[in-house]
Motif scaffolding. Structure first.
Motif, PDB file in Angstrom:
ATOM      1  N   ALA A 117      53.705 -38.515  -3.944  1.00  0.00           N
ATOM      2  CA  ALA A 117      52.479 -38.880  -3.417  1.00  0.00           C
ATOM      3  C   ALA A 117      52.766 -38.948  -1.819  1.00  0.00           C
ATOM      4  O   ALA A 117      53.421 -39.092  -1.082  1.00  0.00           O
ATOM      5  CB  ALA A 117      52.369 -40.428  -3.855  1.00  0.00           C
ATOM      6  N   ALA A 118      51.229 -38.625  -1.036  1.00  0.00           N
ATOM      7  CA  ALA A 118      51.008 -38.836   0.321  1.00  0.00           C
ATOM      8  C   ALA A 118      51.673 -39.873   0.638  1.00  0.00           C
ATOM      9  O   ALA A 118      51.348 -41.253   0.321  1.00  0.00           O
ATOM     10  CB  ALA A 118      49.672 -38.582   0.534  1.00  0.00           C
TER      11      ALA A 118
ATOM     12  N   HIS B 293      52.392 -30.540  10.290  1.00  0.00           N
ATOM     13  CA  HIS B 293      51.147 -30.468   9.553  1.00  0.00           C
ATOM     14  C   HIS B 293      50.873 -31.239   8.173  1.00  0.00           C
ATOM     15  O   HIS B 293      49.851 -31.573   7.832  1.00  0.00           O
ATOM     16  CB  HIS B 293      50.682 -28.791   9.536  1.00  0.00           C
ATOM     17  CG  HIS B 293      50.689 -28.373  10.864  1.00  0.00           C
ATOM     18  ND1 HIS B 293      49.652 -28.587  11.798  1.00  0.00           N
ATOM     19  CD2 HIS B 293      51.290 -27.401  11.531  1.00  0.00           C
ATOM     20  CE1 HIS B 293      49.971 -28.107  12.946  1.00  0.00           C
ATOM     21  NE2 HIS B 293      50.781 -27.166  12.815  1.00  0.00           N
ATOM     22  N   PHE B 294      52.081 -30.988   7.700  1.00  0.00           N
ATOM     23  CA  PHE B 294      52.067 -31.511   6.105  1.00  0.00           C
ATOM     24  C   PHE B 294      52.781 -32.655   5.678  1.00  0.00           C
ATOM     25  O   PHE B 294      53.145 -33.002   4.640  1.00  0.00           O
ATOM     26  CB  PHE B 294      52.291 -30.366   5.233  1.00  0.00           C
ATOM     27  CG  PHE B 294      51.532 -29.151   5.445  1.00  0.00           C
ATOM     28  CD1 PHE B 294      50.228 -29.092   5.277  1.00  0.00           C
ATOM     29  CD2 PHE B 294      52.320 -27.781   5.789  1.00  0.00           C
ATOM     30  CE1 PHE B 294      49.480 -27.938   5.660  1.00  0.00           C
ATOM     31  CE2 PHE B 294      51.449 -26.425   6.154  1.00  0.00           C
ATOM     32  CZ  PHE B 294      50.055 -26.776   5.961  1.00  0.00           C
ATOM     33  N   HIS B 295      53.568 -33.210   6.714  1.00  0.00           N
ATOM     34  CA  HIS B 295      54.823 -34.200   6.312  1.00  0.00           C
ATOM     35  C   HIS B 295      54.244 -35.427   5.732  1.00  0.00           C
ATOM     36  O   HIS B 295      54.765 -35.907   4.767  1.00  0.00           O
ATOM     37  CB  HIS B 295      55.387 -34.492   7.733  1.00  0.00           C
ATOM     38  CG  HIS B 295      54.470 -35.587   8.439  1.00  0.00           C
ATOM     39  ND1 HIS B 295      53.602 -34.990   9.190  1.00  0.00           N
ATOM     40  CD2 HIS B 295      54.443 -36.835   8.545  1.00  0.00           C
ATOM     41  CE1 HIS B 295      52.993 -35.774  10.088  1.00  0.00           C
ATOM     42  NE2 HIS B 295      53.394 -37.242   9.461  1.00  0.00           N
ATOM     43  N   ASP B 296      52.909 -35.764   5.648  1.00  0.00           N
ATOM     44  CA  ASP B 296      52.417 -36.937   4.958  1.00  0.00           C
ATOM     45  C   ASP B 296      51.460 -36.627   3.900  1.00  0.00           C
ATOM     46  O   ASP B 296      50.701 -37.371   3.406  1.00  0.00           O
ATOM     47  CB  ASP B 296      51.799 -37.941   6.035  1.00  0.00           C
ATOM     48  CG  ASP B 296      50.751 -37.567   6.804  1.00  0.00           C
ATOM     49  OD1 ASP B 296      50.611 -36.072   6.622  1.00  0.00           O
ATOM     50  OD2 ASP B 296      50.033 -38.164   7.488  1.00  0.00           O
ATOM     51  N   TRP B 297      51.452 -35.243   3.572  1.00  0.00           N
ATOM     52  CA  TRP B 297      50.439 -35.071   2.638  1.00  0.00           C
ATOM     53  C   TRP B 297      51.195 -35.045   1.100  1.00  0.00           C
ATOM     54  O   TRP B 297      52.214 -35.246   0.762  1.00  0.00           O
ATOM     55  CB  TRP B 297      50.246 -33.456   2.394  1.00  0.00           C
ATOM     56  CG  TRP B 297      49.324 -33.031   3.648  1.00  0.00           C
ATOM     57  CD1 TRP B 297      49.158 -33.591   4.761  1.00  0.00           C
ATOM     58  CD2 TRP B 297      48.450 -31.928   3.596  1.00  0.00           C
ATOM     59  NE1 TRP B 297      48.196 -32.862   5.541  1.00  0.00           N
ATOM     60  CE2 TRP B 297      47.909 -31.877   4.691  1.00  0.00           C
ATOM     61  CE3 TRP B 297      48.257 -31.020   2.667  1.00  0.00           C
ATOM     62  CZ2 TRP B 297      46.839 -30.639   5.395  1.00  0.00           C
ATOM     63  CZ3 TRP B 297      47.338 -29.803   3.227  1.00  0.00           C
ATOM     64  CH2 TRP B 297      46.855 -29.630   4.496  1.00  0.00           C
TER      65      TRP B 297
ATOM     66  N   GLY C 158      45.566 -38.754   2.055  1.00  0.00           N
ATOM     67  CA  GLY C 158      45.879 -38.970   0.725  1.00  0.00           C
ATOM     68  C   GLY C 158      45.193 -37.840  -0.442  1.00  0.00           C
ATOM     69  O   GLY C 158      45.546 -37.933  -1.521  1.00  0.00           O
ATOM     70  N   THR C 159      44.324 -37.131  -0.029  1.00  0.00           N
ATOM     71  CA  THR C 159      43.484 -36.225  -0.712  1.00  0.00           C
ATOM     72  C   THR C 159      44.011 -34.860  -0.601  1.00  0.00           C
ATOM     73  O   THR C 159      43.477 -34.129  -1.088  1.00  0.00           O
ATOM     74  CB  THR C 159      42.079 -36.251  -0.429  1.00  0.00           C
ATOM     75  OG1 THR C 159      41.892 -36.015   0.979  1.00  0.00           O
ATOM     76  CG2 THR C 159      41.544 -37.777  -0.937  1.00  0.00           C
ATOM     77  N   LYS C 160      45.079 -34.643   0.268  1.00  0.00           N
ATOM     78  CA  LYS C 160      45.493 -33.311   0.826  1.00  0.00           C
ATOM     79  C   LYS C 160      46.749 -32.997   0.055  1.00  0.00           C
ATOM     80  O   LYS C 160      47.457 -33.753  -0.364  1.00  0.00           O
ATOM     81  CB  LYS C 160      45.710 -33.178   2.242  1.00  0.00           C
ATOM     82  CG  LYS C 160      44.444 -33.267   2.937  1.00  0.00           C
ATOM     83  CD  LYS C 160      44.763 -33.276   4.572  1.00  0.00           C
ATOM     84  CE  LYS C 160      43.093 -33.366   5.009  1.00  0.00           C
ATOM     85  NZ  LYS C 160      43.510 -33.580   6.593  1.00  0.00           N
TER      86      LYS C 160
END
Length: 146
Positions: A45-46, A105-109, A52-54
């Protein structure tokens, strides 16, 4: 399936939880690994509400087999089946990394890792085994399409 995904919010840093496909999906959609076992994916999970929606999706590679002889020994990607997959998986040091210096760019997706177990480059749609190729299911597209 969404309930199973939301329940996986307590993973340790960098680890994703295995979500096995429901038996009815394996049967009705043919979502099987080469050996006929049901497929699955790893979910993390993000780590931020803002993203949180990516979603980042990673389809593992591993080659293919094109003859009964090749298919008898094929062991690419995550192997011929899902029985031995661990319950958690440490995600990579690339686009799946949680480290913002490595993956700004994506570490928390949200992260979805799809293990490769079909020997068909994620493109097969078989619902029955291929006797000509040693009895494998070749259902990679079915695994992704579910």
């Amino acid at each position: 399936r969404v309930g199973a995904i939301s329940a996986c919010r307590s993973q340790s840093m960098g680890h994703a939880s295995l979500i096995r496909l429901d038996a009815d999906l394996v049967t009705s959609a043919g979502a099987r690994c080469l050996d006929g076992s049901g497929g699955g994916f790893y979910w993390r999970a993000a780590s931020s509400a803002q993203n949180g929606t990516k979603l980042v999706v990673f389809l593992q590679g591993g080659g293919e087999c094109r003859s009964a002889t090749e298919c008898a020994v094929w062991d690419g990607g995550a192997g011929r089946g899902s029985a031995g997959w661990p319950k958690t998986k440490r995600l990579g040091e690339d686009e799946l990394s949680d480290d913002s210096s490595v993956n700004p760019h994506f570490h928390d997706w949200n992260k979805l890792f799809v293990p490769y177990c079909s020997a068909d480059m994620h493109s097969g749609t078989r619902l029955t085994p291929s006797h000509a190729l040693g009895g494998g299911y070749f259902a990679g597209h079915n695994l992704i399409n579910t």
